[in-house]
Design a protein around this motif. Structure first.
Motif, PDB file in Angstrom:
ATOM      1  N   ARG A   1      -0.293  -3.415  -1.656  1.00  0.00           N
ATOM      2  CA  ARG A   1      -0.859  -4.157  -2.790  1.00  0.00           C
ATOM      3  C   ARG A   1      -0.398  -5.605  -2.756  1.00  0.00           C
ATOM      4  O   ARG A   1      -1.165  -6.524  -3.022  1.00  0.00           O
ATOM      5  CB  ARG A   1      -0.462  -3.489  -4.113  1.00  0.00           C
ATOM      6  CG  ARG A   1      -1.164  -4.100  -5.284  1.00  0.00           C
ATOM      7  CD  ARG A   1      -2.639  -3.721  -5.260  1.00  0.00           C
ATOM      8  NE  ARG A   1      -3.436  -4.812  -5.780  1.00  0.00           N
ATOM      9  CZ  ARG A   1      -4.617  -5.190  -5.283  1.00  0.00           C
ATOM     10  NH1 ARG A   1      -5.134  -4.585  -4.261  1.00  0.00           N
ATOM     11  NH2 ARG A   1      -5.291  -6.163  -5.813  1.00  0.00           N
ATOM     12  N   GLY A   2       0.876  -5.810  -2.416  1.00  0.00           N
ATOM     13  CA  GLY A   2       1.411  -7.155  -2.322  1.00  0.00           C
ATOM     14  C   GLY A   2       0.728  -8.006  -1.264  1.00  0.00           C
ATOM     15  O   GLY A   2       0.720  -9.227  -1.351  1.00  0.00           O
ATOM     16  N   LEU A   3       0.134  -7.345  -0.275  1.00  0.00           N
ATOM     17  CA  LEU A   3      -0.595  -8.050   0.781  1.00  0.00           C
ATOM     18  C   LEU A   3      -2.063  -8.255   0.430  1.00  0.00           C
ATOM     19  O   LEU A   3      -2.812  -8.832   1.206  1.00  0.00           O
ATOM     20  CB  LEU A   3      -0.502  -7.257   2.094  1.00  0.00           C
ATOM     21  CG  LEU A   3       0.893  -7.148   2.705  1.00  0.00           C
ATOM     22  CD1 LEU A   3       0.892  -6.141   3.849  1.00  0.00           C
ATOM     23  CD2 LEU A   3       1.370  -8.511   3.178  1.00  0.00           C
ATOM     24  N   GLY A   4      -2.479  -7.727  -0.722  1.00  0.00           N
ATOM     25  CA  GLY A   4      -3.876  -7.879  -1.138  1.00  0.00           C
ATOM     26  C   GLY A   4      -4.829  -6.923  -0.451  1.00  0.00           C
ATOM     27  O   GLY A   4      -6.026  -7.188  -0.345  1.00  0.00           O
TER      28      GLY A   4
ATOM     29  N   GLY B   1       2.951  -0.163  -2.770  1.00  0.00           N
ATOM     30  CA  GLY B   1       3.331  -1.454  -3.324  1.00  0.00           C
ATOM     31  C   GLY B   1       3.343  -2.548  -2.267  1.00  0.00           C
ATOM     32  O   GLY B   1       2.921  -3.679  -2.525  1.00  0.00           O
ATOM     33  N   LEU B   2       3.820  -2.211  -1.084  1.00  0.00           N
ATOM     34  CA  LEU B   2       3.806  -3.165   0.026  1.00  0.00           C
ATOM     35  C   LEU B   2       2.379  -3.615   0.329  1.00  0.00           C
ATOM     36  O   LEU B   2       2.103  -4.816   0.448  1.00  0.00           O
ATOM     37  CB  LEU B   2       4.424  -2.517   1.268  1.00  0.00           C
ATOM     38  CG  LEU B   2       4.332  -3.298   2.573  1.00  0.00           C
ATOM     39  CD1 LEU B   2       5.304  -4.466   2.567  1.00  0.00           C
ATOM     40  CD2 LEU B   2       4.606  -2.386   3.760  1.00  0.00           C
TER      41      LEU B   2
END
Length: 132
Positions: free
Chosen positions: A53-56, A50-51
């Protein structure tokens, strides 16, 4: 696109779920662009997908990684590239150049054994944790 590599002192850290930092690269026009080292702030295993993914992040180059982490990354459209060792900058360049060869044998399947074994006690990316 953005690429992440578990990072430890310039090397690919060999246990994805226990990494304390990632080196994040921007891949721009088929070249390795700007990069930065980012702390995981103590997050591990399940929270890392998730971390990222949040950074793209689109792809993760890593050493040893468990099947649960692979599934979590893939469910968020992040491509895991396991079994990579050595210098992180060289791994990023090899990725861009199409020279990076994943080692799917580098899967950590033993994290909950009662025999005291821990990925931190060896290099997961060398022959794979599953051999233990």
């Amino acid at each position: 696109m953005k690429l992440a590599i578990p990072y430890d002192n310039g090397q690919v850290f060999q246990h994805f779920g226990k990494t304390e930092a990632f080196k994040i690269y921007d891949i721009v026009d088929g070249k390795v662009g700007p990069s930065m080292v980012m702390s995981t702030n103590g997050q591990g295993h399940g929270a890392l997908a998730g971390l990222l993914r949040g950074l793209g992040i689109s792809a993760v180059i890593c050493g040893g990684i468990g099947p649960g982490a692979i599934e979590a990354l893939q469910s968020l459209d992040i491509t895991p590239i396991p079994g990579i060792t050595g210098d992180v900058d060289q791994a990023a360049q090899d990725f861009v150049d199409g020279k990076l060869v994943p080692n799917t044998e580098a899967l950590c399947n033993h994290h909950h054994h009662d025999d005291g074994h821990s990925c931190a006690s060896h290099t997961c990316g060398s022959g794979g944790c599953h051999a233990h």
